[in-house]
Design a protein around this motif. Structure first.
Motif, short mmCIF file in Angstrom:
data_model
loop_
_atom_site.label_atom_id
_atom_site.label_comp_id
_atom_site.label_asym_id
_atom_site.label_seq_id
_atom_site.Cartn_x
_atom_site.Cartn_y
_atom_site.Cartn_z
N LEU A 127 0.92 -1.10 0.05
CA LEU A 127 -0.14 0.23 -0.12
C LEU A 127 0.88 1.51 0.29
O LEU A 127 0.21 2.27 -0.66
CB LEU A 127 -1.22 0.18 1.22
N GLN A 128 1.82 1.24 0.54
CA GLN A 128 2.49 2.45 0.54
C GLN A 128 3.21 2.70 0.02
O GLN A 128 3.66 4.00 -0.61
CB GLN A 128 3.72 2.50 1.80
N SER A 129 3.55 1.57 -1.32
CA SER A 129 4.78 1.77 -2.68
C SER A 129 3.58 2.41 -3.83
O SER A 129 4.08 3.11 -4.24
CB SER A 129 4.91 0.77 -2.78
N LEU A 130 1.69 1.62 -3.10
CA LEU A 130 1.07 2.17 -4.38
C LEU A 130 0.76 3.86 -4.65
O LEU A 130 0.66 4.17 -5.18
CB LEU A 130 -0.47 1.22 -4.03
N ILE A 131 0.71 4.29 -2.97
CA ILE A 131 -0.07 5.47 -2.35
C ILE A 131 1.05 6.39 -2.79
O ILE A 131 1.10 7.29 -3.55
CB ILE A 131 -0.23 5.75 -1.31
N ALA A 132 2.51 6.23 -2.33
CA ALA A 132 3.13 7.16 -2.77
C ALA A 132 3.34 7.52 -4.18
O ALA A 132 3.71 8.86 -4.81
CB ALA A 132 4.71 6.46 -2.96
N GLN A 133 3.44 6.06 -5.62
CA GLN A 133 3.12 6.39 -6.70
C GLN A 133 1.96 6.94 -7.12
O GLN A 133 1.99 8.26 -8.42
CB GLN A 133 3.23 5.21 -7.43
N ALA A 134 1.00 6.75 -6.81
CA ALA A 134 -0.37 7.46 -7.32
C ALA A 134 -0.71 8.83 -6.73
O ALA A 134 -0.97 9.76 -7.66
CB ALA A 134 -1.58 6.89 -6.71
N ALA A 135 0.72 9.39 -5.46
CA ALA A 135 -0.08 10.21 -5.45
C ALA A 135 1.15 11.67 -6.09
O ALA A 135 1.19 12.85 -6.73
CB ALA A 135 1.18 11.32 -3.74
N GLY A 136 2.59 11.24 -7.17
CA GLY A 136 2.92 12.04 -7.67
C GLY A 136 2.13 12.39 -8.78
O GLY A 136 2.56 13.47 -9.10
N ASP A 137 1.76 12.01 -9.34
CA ASP A 137 1.27 12.46 -10.82
C ASP A 137 -0.34 13.04 -10.20
O ASP A 137 -0.99 13.00 -10.96
CB ASP A 137 1.09 12.05 -11.95
N SER A 138 -0.61 13.10 -9.00
CA SER A 138 -1.86 13.65 -8.84
C SER A 138 -2.55 15.03 -7.77
O SER A 138 -1.88 15.72 -8.33
CB SER A 138 -3.06 11.94 -8.47
N PHE A 139 -2.16 14.30 -6.85
CA PHE A 139 -1.86 15.79 -5.36
C PHE A 139 -0.73 15.80 -5.18
O PHE A 139 -0.75 17.51 -6.02
CB PHE A 139 -1.98 14.61 -4.41
N ASN A 140 0.43 15.59 -5.69
CA ASN A 140 1.47 16.54 -6.54
C ASN A 140 1.46 17.83 -7.68
O ASN A 140 2.56 17.83 -7.46
CB ASN A 140 3.03 15.89 -6.36
N ALA A 141 0.66 17.04 -8.07
CA ALA A 141 0.61 18.00 -9.36
C ALA A 141 -0.57 18.30 -9.44
O ALA A 141 -1.23 19.08 -10.72
CB ALA A 141 0.13 17.32 -10.74
N VAL A 142 -0.84 18.63 -8.26
CA VAL A 142 -1.85 20.14 -8.34
C VAL A 142 -1.34 21.46 -7.56
O VAL A 142 -0.70 21.35 -6.49
CB VAL A 142 -3.18 19.83 -6.83
N THR A 143 -1.31 22.76 -7.96
CA THR A 143 -1.36 23.93 -7.06
C THR A 143 -2.28 24.87 -6.66
O THR A 143 -3.21 24.88 -7.87
CB THR A 143 -0.55 23.91 -7.53
N VAL A 144 -2.86 25.40 -6.37
CA VAL A 144 -3.91 26.15 -6.35
C VAL A 144 -3.31 27.90 -5.88
O VAL A 144 -3.18 28.85 -6.63
CB VAL A 144 -5.48 26.59 -4.96
N GLN A 193 -9.36 -13.91 -3.01
CA GLN A 193 -8.91 -12.00 -3.63
C GLN A 193 -7.36 -13.15 -2.44
O GLN A 193 -6.92 -12.78 -1.61
CB GLN A 193 -8.96 -10.91 -3.30
N VAL A 194 -6.66 -13.47 -3.63
CA VAL A 194 -4.87 -13.39 -2.54
C VAL A 194 -4.13 -12.39 -2.26
O VAL A 194 -4.28 -11.13 -2.95
CB VAL A 194 -4.15 -14.43 -3.48
N GLU A 195 -3.83 -11.82 -1.28
CA GLU A 195 -3.62 -11.25 -0.80
C GLU A 195 -2.14 -11.12 -1.64
O GLU A 195 -1.15 -11.95 -1.68
CB GLU A 195 -2.82 -11.39 0.33
N ILE A 196 -1.74 -9.41 -1.79
CA ILE A 196 -0.99 -8.68 -2.33
C ILE A 196 -0.16 -8.71 -1.35
O ILE A 196 0.14 -7.36 -0.62
CB ILE A 196 -1.20 -7.94 -3.18
N THR A 197 1.37 -8.69 -1.56
CA THR A 197 2.03 -8.69 -0.32
C THR A 197 3.81 -8.21 -1.86
O THR A 197 5.08 -8.00 -0.65
CB THR A 197 2.96 -9.91 0.32
N ASP A 198 3.07 -8.37 -2.68
CA ASP A 198 4.56 -7.77 -3.53
C ASP A 198 3.73 -6.60 -4.49
O ASP A 198 3.44 -7.16 -5.01
CB ASP A 198 5.15 -8.37 -4.10
N ALA A 199 4.60 -5.62 -4.48
CA ALA A 199 4.15 -3.95 -5.12
C ALA A 199 4.58 -4.86 -6.67
O ALA A 199 4.17 -4.30 -6.94
CB ALA A 199 5.37 -2.49 -4.62
N ALA A 200 5.46 -5.42 -7.27
CA ALA A 200 5.71 -6.06 -7.85
C ALA A 200 4.86 -6.69 -8.48
O ALA A 200 4.86 -7.50 -9.90
CB ALA A 200 7.36 -6.69 -8.82
#
Lengths: 413, 413
Positions: A211-228, A251-258
């Motif tokens: 989750l940590q890997s996913l959220i850090a990546q998702a933030a990069g081009d979304s929340f980090n790409a917004v400015t008011v 659903q088999v638990e995902i334990t590897d970001a890759a």
């Protein structure tokens, strides 16, 4: 706080589905506002994992410090969010408040305080009294249910003019899982980290490090790409909670970001984050135009990002947009001041599909009428081609209007 | 361009003395504005030396490129400045324009084109036709005289609401010399180099390399310490011309920047530059408050400068000032976002003499009434003590008002 709804708000309020394992309720604790909800309590099933990213501010709020310290555990049972007071720059009192609030929530929910995540948004520097939560959290905990998300989104609003909710359904290893997210933010928005408050929820079974890997990546081009306004909040918090309830559906638990089975989920999460982040720009204080700034041909993506931010944060570019003025000279200025590699005589600039400048000067075919017509749209696209390399990036912002000044000239007093 | 005079303008317009060896005149070339002067021609005695600093923009204007290339020679006989068109981002046409303009001025004055310095301010991206100068420069050259400075300052104004002139008299080796300067600037003002246009004149006998050293130093704590909107112009130009006429009165030419006889001149130049730079903040577009941001206790002067700029460029701090709101929480935010070393729990903040925060939280003796009273002044002083080291710096700015938005929403069209 009674500003008219942004003209850039989505036309229909979304109806997001329940996320199995996530229940919530809101309440009015009169923290600052009267006559509205200002506290959200979310309760998670046992086994819920969490990842998150926070403000880069050197003066973070007490709740940000609290969450950062607890994220390592990767386990979450509750989330308490209040609007009206940021509990930021509140010193030892602020630390005592988060400890006390977590204890109250833990007792109400029946978990350890270390499994309680906290976020606060609103005025900085005013002590937040944890006693405000004492009489309401136990009662709220008894009312938690799987919806509706709009109530959750409304409880965390400050100067927001519309509640921000987005949702996706996606499969992991053939099992459908739900993603739902809420966000708040309209001012003090700059992309130095997960900006503003946003909370994402899924019933997928995904381990906390993933989750940590996913959220850090998702933030990069979304929340980090917004400015008011280029102003980075002390309180920016983005958390992703995964209840794992989809495991019961196979659903088999995902334990590897890759893990390749994550591809669809990752894409859906990125989309969801972008949608919520764009809502924030669309609800930028006083906004009348949603502005997409695209920079191409830079020496790197990082360089393109810095140039795009320079354009998106320029008061002169933003006021020109407010005035529907196709003032590409100010775009040149903002490229020039970014400090990144740029060659004046290779620059080209478009407003929408209209090329206004090429080879370092006004386009020979330039049409003021065509460029102005694009500026009258409520979605303005500014595209810059640097002609130096293959780096590109996009940043989202809004125009700078007199209403921004009005909202922020009398917000606190 | 008919905005009311800034309430922060000096109450009396200065009467600056003649600078021996400097003569000038203005004319109306109808470059953009009707019914006002828009060209300044200054003519210097033979032997005049020059030093200068320019914008850090990666997309500088054609006149900036021209001046930079000629500064190495250190010799100046003429200065031509126009308002209404910046001749920036004008490609090969822009280069041809500066070459043509310099040739016209050289013919009018009787010097080499390489001794002509040029500056342009106004709209970016519109070609500037050198033919506009053809019919007027020879006639203007016949009218040059030793004053009045206010006319020179008025001819170079764009959105400025008052002409900016300052003067000092000082001795070098016991011989009195005169310093006079003019400046223009109200928007697109950020401190990344000599900001806006400013021209300083003296009859002192100082060699060009020494002038260069003096002007670079003077810019650091004056023009580089001013910001209106964080937007760096393509055209920023600061030039210091020294005619050397004081040599006839016995002043020994200064050829070494370390010469102790320069001490008084250096101090006067620094003061003059600061006075002119502060005029720019006082005439910031839409300004109603002059804001002085003082940062102390930083790990270095450079760090203090970056934190002070972060505060001074924050739209939320600037709108709070416009609203006379003692919103020190936004100052905390701006400290936190600067990315420089800062420890929340050591921070203290003052508005004027009122300490509003200490040890990372609101001052126990905080008085909203006292802090608010300071915010009602037209000179607001924000002071931050970081408690980390001995670095300190001061930056000057103005508030962000609805008028800024109005001025910039319809400047070009």
């Amino acid at each position: 706080m009674s500003h008219a709804v942004s003209p850039l708000a989505p036309k229909d309020l979304p109806v997001a589905p329940a996320v199995p394992g996530v229940r919530f309720a809101t309440t009015a604790a009169a923290i600052k506002y009267a006559g509205r909800t200002d506290v959200l309590l979310a309760v998670f099933d046992e086994g819920t994992q969490v990842g998150g990213v926070f403000t880069t501010s050197k003066c973070p709020s007490a709740p940000v410090d609290w969450c950062r310290a607890r994220l390592g555990g990767g386990r979450a049972r509750a989330l308490v969010v209040n609007s009206g007071n940021a509990n930021a720059f509140t010193g030892r009192k602020g630390v005592a408040t988060v400890e006390h609030t977590a204890a109250i929530a833990a007792a109400a929910v029946g978990c350890s305080p270390d499994e309680v995540f906290l976020a606060s948004t609103g005025v900085i520097g005013e002590p937040l009294d944890a006693a405000k939560f004492e009489p309401v959290l136990a009662e709220t905990a008894r009312r938690v249910a799987e919806g509706p998300w709009l109530d959750a989104a409304r409880a965390i609003m400050t100067t927001d003019t519309f509640p921000k909710v987005a949702t996706r359904t996606v499969a992991i290893g053939g099992v459908a899982v739900v993603l739902a997210g809420i966000a708040k933010g309209a001012g003090m928005i700059a992309p130095d980290m997960a900006t503003m408050l946003s909370f994402l929820f899924t019933d997928a079974a995904i381990a906390a490090p993933v989750l940590q890997s996913l959220i850090a990546q998702a933030a990069g081009d979304s929340f980090n790409a917004v400015t008011v306004d280029g102003d980075t909040s002390t309180s920016d918090t983005l958390l992703l909670f995964a209840t794992g309830r989809a495991a019961a559906r196979g659903q088999v638990e995902i334990t590897d970001a890759a893990d390749p089975r994550l591809a669809g989920f990752r894409a859906a999460l990125d989309e969801l984050a972008l949608e919520l982040a764009q809502f924030v720009a669309r609800d930028g204080e006083g906004a009348r135009k949603f502005i997409e700034v695209r920079v191409e041909g830079a020496v790197s993506k990082a360089s393109a990002r810095r140039i795009a931010r320079s354009i998106a944060n320029s008061p002169l570019v933003k006021t020109a947009a407010a005035g529907e003025d196709a003032n590409w000279g100010r775009v040149v200025m903002a490229v020039g001041k970014a400090g990144e590699p740029a060659e004046r005589d290779r620059l080209a600039i478009w407003f929408g599909d209209i090329r206004v400048a090429v080879d370092g000067e006004r386009d020979p075919a330039y049409s003021e009428a065509a460029a102005s017509a694009h500026m009258k749209q409520d979605h303005v696209v500014i595209r810059v081609e640097l002609g130096l390399g293959t780096g590109s990036d996009t940043v989202y912002t809004c125009d700078l209007t007199k209403e921004y000044v009005a909202i922020n000239g009398d917000y606190r007093s």
